[in-house]
Scaffold this motif. Structure first.
Motif, PDB file in Angstrom:
ATOM      1  N   LEU A 108       3.625 -13.508   3.646  1.00 49.99           N
ATOM      2  CA  LEU A 108       3.922 -13.073   5.220  1.00 49.99           C
ATOM      3  C   LEU A 108       4.481 -14.111   5.676  1.00 49.99           C
ATOM      4  CD1 LEU A 108       0.691 -10.718   5.605  1.00 49.99           C
ATOM      5  CD2 LEU A 108       3.181 -10.141   5.102  1.00 49.99           C
ATOM      6  N   ALA A 109       3.926 -15.381   5.638  1.00 49.00           N
ATOM      7  CA  ALA A 109       4.581 -16.439   6.348  1.00 49.00           C
ATOM      8  C   ALA A 109       5.954 -16.761   5.861  1.00 49.00           C
ATOM      9  CB  ALA A 109       3.858 -17.747   5.919  1.00 49.00           C
ATOM     10  N   ASN A 110       6.457 -16.545   4.739  1.00 44.80           N
ATOM     11  CA  ASN A 110       7.827 -16.722   4.298  1.00 44.80           C
ATOM     12  C   ASN A 110       8.685 -15.281   4.579  1.00 44.80           C
ATOM     13  OD1 ASN A 110       7.630 -19.549   3.553  1.00 44.80           O
ATOM     14  ND2 ASN A 110       6.386 -18.679   1.759  1.00 44.80           N
ATOM     15  N   GLY A 111       8.508 -14.773   5.578  1.00 49.28           N
ATOM     16  CA  GLY A 111       9.420 -13.536   5.719  1.00 49.28           C
ATOM     17  C   GLY A 111       8.895 -12.198   5.190  1.00 49.28           C
ATOM     18  N   GLY A 112       7.813 -11.929   4.633  1.00 47.01           N
ATOM     19  CA  GLY A 112       7.113 -10.712   4.549  1.00 47.01           C
ATOM     20  C   GLY A 112       7.865  -9.930   3.643  1.00 47.01           C
ATOM     21  N   GLN A 113       8.339 -10.260   2.356  1.00 49.08           N
ATOM     22  CA  GLN A 113       9.283  -9.331   1.891  1.00 49.08           C
ATOM     23  C   GLN A 113       8.539  -9.119   0.234  1.00 49.08           C
ATOM     24  OE1 GLN A 113      13.392 -10.975   1.626  1.00 49.08           O
ATOM     25  NE2 GLN A 113      14.205  -8.925   0.929  1.00 49.08           N
TER      26      GLN A 113
ATOM     27  N   ARG B   8      13.335  10.179  -8.266  1.00 52.54           N
ATOM     28  CA  ARG B   8      14.355   9.086  -7.890  1.00 52.54           C
ATOM     29  C   ARG B   8      13.690   7.910  -8.829  1.00 52.54           C
ATOM     30  NH1 ARG B   8      17.577  10.247  -3.122  1.00 52.54           N
ATOM     31  NH2 ARG B   8      16.876  12.264  -2.396  1.00 52.54           N
ATOM     32  N   PHE B   9      14.581   6.859  -9.161  1.00 54.17           N
ATOM     33  CA  PHE B   9      14.302   5.876  -9.818  1.00 54.17           C
ATOM     34  C   PHE B   9      15.142   4.679  -9.037  1.00 54.17           C
ATOM     35  CE2 PHE B   9      15.041   2.233 -12.790  1.00 54.17           C
ATOM     36  CZ  PHE B   9      13.898   1.882 -13.104  1.00 54.17           C
ATOM     37  N   LEU B  10      14.280   3.956  -8.286  1.00 57.00           N
ATOM     38  CA  LEU B  10      14.854   2.802  -7.120  1.00 57.00           C
ATOM     39  C   LEU B  10      14.086   1.286  -7.626  1.00 57.00           C
ATOM     40  CD1 LEU B  10      14.845   5.016  -4.103  1.00 57.00           C
ATOM     41  CD2 LEU B  10      16.866   4.486  -5.494  1.00 57.00           C
ATOM     42  N   THR B  11      14.574   0.575  -7.230  1.00 57.47           N
ATOM     43  CA  THR B  11      14.237  -0.761  -6.965  1.00 57.47           C
ATOM     44  C   THR B  11      14.706  -1.261  -5.678  1.00 57.47           C
ATOM     45  OG1 THR B  11      14.388  -1.409  -9.119  1.00 57.47           O
ATOM     46  CG2 THR B  11      14.376  -3.228  -7.755  1.00 57.47           C
ATOM     47  N   LEU B  12      13.880  -1.424  -4.560  1.00 57.77           N
ATOM     48  CA  LEU B  12      14.116  -1.756  -3.301  1.00 57.77           C
ATOM     49  C   LEU B  12      13.420  -2.962  -2.870  1.00 57.77           C
ATOM     50  CD1 LEU B  12      13.429   1.599  -1.704  1.00 57.77           C
ATOM     51  CD2 LEU B  12      15.722   0.621  -2.139  1.00 57.77           C
ATOM     52  N   SER B  13      13.744  -3.681  -1.684  1.00 57.00           N
ATOM     53  CA  SER B  13      13.272  -4.623  -1.115  1.00 57.00           C
ATOM     54  C   SER B  13      12.381  -4.192   0.235  1.00 57.00           C
ATOM     55  CB  SER B  13      14.134  -5.746  -0.768  1.00 57.00           C
ATOM     56  OG  SER B  13      13.496  -6.908   0.026  1.00 57.00           O
ATOM     57  N   LEU B  14      11.274  -4.269   0.336  1.00 58.73           N
ATOM     58  CA  LEU B  14      10.340  -3.777   1.585  1.00 58.73           C
ATOM     59  C   LEU B  14      10.496  -5.182   2.277  1.00 58.73           C
ATOM     60  CD1 LEU B  14       7.498  -1.817  -0.002  1.00 58.73           C
ATOM     61  CD2 LEU B  14       9.791  -0.909   0.512  1.00 58.73           C
ATOM     62  N   THR B  15      10.762  -4.829   3.497  1.00 62.25           N
ATOM     63  CA  THR B  15      10.865  -5.694   4.513  1.00 62.25           C
ATOM     64  C   THR B  15       9.720  -5.611   5.521  1.00 62.25           C
ATOM     65  OG1 THR B  15      12.427  -4.696   5.882  1.00 62.25           O
ATOM     66  CG2 THR B  15      13.266  -6.447   4.292  1.00 62.25           C
ATOM     67  N   ALA B  16       9.557  -6.673   6.471  1.00 66.02           N
ATOM     68  CA  ALA B  16       8.249  -6.649   7.385  1.00 66.02           C
ATOM     69  C   ALA B  16       8.787  -5.627   8.234  1.00 66.02           C
ATOM     70  CB  ALA B  16       8.488  -7.776   8.289  1.00 66.02           C
ATOM     71  N   PRO B  17       7.599  -4.761   8.813  1.00 64.26           N
ATOM     72  CA  PRO B  17       6.332  -5.133   8.680  1.00 64.26           C
ATOM     73  C   PRO B  17       5.597  -4.265   7.560  1.00 64.26           C
ATOM     74  CG  PRO B  17       6.640  -3.089  10.082  1.00 64.26           C
ATOM     75  CD  PRO B  17       8.229  -3.416   9.621  1.00 64.26           C
ATOM     76  N   TYR B  18       6.288  -3.839   6.590  1.00 66.93           N
ATOM     77  CA  TYR B  18       5.534  -2.804   5.682  1.00 66.93           C
ATOM     78  C   TYR B  18       4.713  -3.666   4.763  1.00 66.93           C
ATOM     79  CZ  TYR B  18       8.612   0.544   8.015  1.00 66.93           C
ATOM     80  OH  TYR B  18       9.142   1.169   9.011  1.00 66.93           O
ATOM     81  N   PRO B  19       5.128  -4.947   4.142  1.00 69.09           N
ATOM     82  CA  PRO B  19       4.219  -5.454   3.105  1.00 69.09           C
ATOM     83  C   PRO B  19       2.885  -5.889   3.926  1.00 69.09           C
ATOM     84  CG  PRO B  19       6.316  -6.405   2.915  1.00 69.09           C
ATOM     85  CD  PRO B  19       6.625  -5.449   4.294  1.00 69.09           C
ATOM     86  N   GLU B  20       2.826  -6.430   5.192  1.00 68.81           N
ATOM     87  CA  GLU B  20       1.789  -6.745   5.900  1.00 68.81           C
ATOM     88  C   GLU B  20       1.002  -5.307   6.194  1.00 68.81           C
ATOM     89  OE1 GLU B  20       0.064  -8.785  10.004  1.00 68.81           O
ATOM     90  OE2 GLU B  20       2.466  -8.307   9.778  1.00 68.81           O
ATOM     91  N   ARG B  21       1.508  -4.219   6.380  1.00 69.41           N
ATOM     92  CA  ARG B  21       0.760  -3.051   6.556  1.00 69.41           C
ATOM     93  C   ARG B  21       0.087  -2.618   5.202  1.00 69.41           C
ATOM     94  NH1 ARG B  21       4.133   1.642   8.968  1.00 69.41           N
ATOM     95  NH2 ARG B  21       2.520   2.541   8.746  1.00 69.41           N
ATOM     96  N   LEU B  22       0.665  -2.971   3.988  1.00 63.38           N
ATOM     97  CA  LEU B  22       0.056  -2.511   2.900  1.00 63.38           C
ATOM     98  C   LEU B  22      -1.130  -3.233   2.567  1.00 63.38           C
ATOM     99  CD1 LEU B  22       3.435  -1.800   0.757  1.00 63.38           C
ATOM    100  CD2 LEU B  22       1.464  -0.264   1.341  1.00 63.38           C
ATOM    101  N   PHE B  23      -0.845  -4.790   2.750  1.00 65.34           N
ATOM    102  CA  PHE B  23      -1.823  -5.456   2.576  1.00 65.34           C
ATOM    103  C   PHE B  23      -3.165  -5.401   3.306  1.00 65.34           C
ATOM    104  CE2 PHE B  23       1.456  -8.593   1.316  1.00 65.34           C
ATOM    105  CZ  PHE B  23       1.856  -8.551  -0.060  1.00 65.34           C
ATOM    106  N   THR B  24      -2.803  -5.233   4.527  1.00 66.01           N
ATOM    107  CA  THR B  24      -4.038  -4.752   5.567  1.00 66.01           C
ATOM    108  C   THR B  24      -4.844  -3.621   4.880  1.00 66.01           C
ATOM    109  OG1 THR B  24      -2.798  -5.837   7.224  1.00 66.01           O
ATOM    110  CG2 THR B  24      -4.522  -4.498   8.040  1.00 66.01           C
ATOM    111  N   ALA B  25      -3.897  -2.575   4.750  1.00 66.07           N
ATOM    112  CA  ALA B  25      -4.730  -1.229   4.585  1.00 66.07           C
ATOM    113  C   ALA B  25      -5.304  -1.472   2.863  1.00 66.07           C
ATOM    114  CB  ALA B  25      -3.606  -0.046   4.125  1.00 66.07           C
ATOM    115  N   GLN B  26      -4.813  -2.352   1.831  1.00 67.15           N
ATOM    116  CA  GLN B  26      -5.384  -2.357   0.915  1.00 67.15           C
ATOM    117  C   GLN B  26      -6.900  -3.331   1.136  1.00 67.15           C
ATOM    118  OE1 GLN B  26      -3.695  -5.495  -1.553  1.00 67.15           O
ATOM    119  NE2 GLN B  26      -4.547  -4.923  -3.435  1.00 67.15           N
TER     120      GLN B  26
END
Length: 192
Positions: free
Chosen positions: A99-104, A128-146
């Motif tokens: 999260l400190a390095n851009g949350g990606q 669908r078969f996809l590879t994506l880069s998730l950007t802020a704020p979604y990683p933080e939301r996932l970590f908080t929920a976890q």
């Protein structure tokens, strides 16, 4: 320790991605894993059995026998629980660094996605078969929920929002009625 790195639930995929940051190996034998889990659950066999969706008698049999086949549901449940609980400070440190390095984070998955548009029309779920880069704020939301023990439904909703933002409507804001829904996940893997 993990035999596979992909999962079919968001929570398990996050836990397995966290396992790449461990600094020590967790217990390897079924008996040692069970002892670790019992210490974590304050030696309450009934509570641990409930968490693992097993009976206390099953846990006593595992403690006595020491090994069960790897394809047995109890073996897999014990493994998932150890992965979920092992080295929480290391996990938190990895999350903070991300999260400190851009949350990606990267996400690779194969799932059935549906999309509901603002006009009320719906795209039937398609594989669908996809590879994506998730950007802020979604990683933080996932970590908080976890961390707060959110349900799989809540985690899928957050991931659906992230997929919609990163895949369906990249350069424009989403309409409030546009929703991306993960109908069924075949496999899911996070990289961070």
């Amino acid at each position: 320790m993990p035999l596979r790195l992909s999962a079919n639930t968001v929570l398990e995929a996050l836990d397995r991605a966290d396992s790449r940051h461990w600094t020590r190996t967790p217990p390897l034998s079924a008996r040692a894993r069970l002892a670790y889990l019992l210490r974590h659950h304050h030696h309450d066999t009934a509570a641990l059995a409930h968490r693992l969706e097993a009976s206390p008698a099953d846990l006593d049999a595992l403690r006595t026998a020491g090994q069960i086949p790897q394809d047995h549901p109890l073996h897999q449940a014990v493994e998932r629980e150890v992965i979920r609980l092992w080295q929480p400070r290391i996990r938190r440190r990895a999350h903070d660094t991300i999260l400190a390095n851009g949350g990606q984070m990267m996400l690779s998955f194969r799932a059935w996605l549906g999309f509901t548009a603002a006009s009320g029309s719906s795209d039937d779920p398609r594989l669908r078969f996809l590879t994506l880069s998730l950007t802020a704020p979604y990683p933080e939301r996932l970590f908080t929920a976890q961390r707060t023990g959110a349900s799989e439904t809540e985690l899928r909703a957050i991931l659906g929002d992230a997929l919609g933002a990163c895949y369906f409507y990249r350069d424009r804001p989403a309409h409030p009625k546009e929703k991306t829904v993960l109908e069924r996940i075949d496999f899911l893997e996070f990289y961070y």
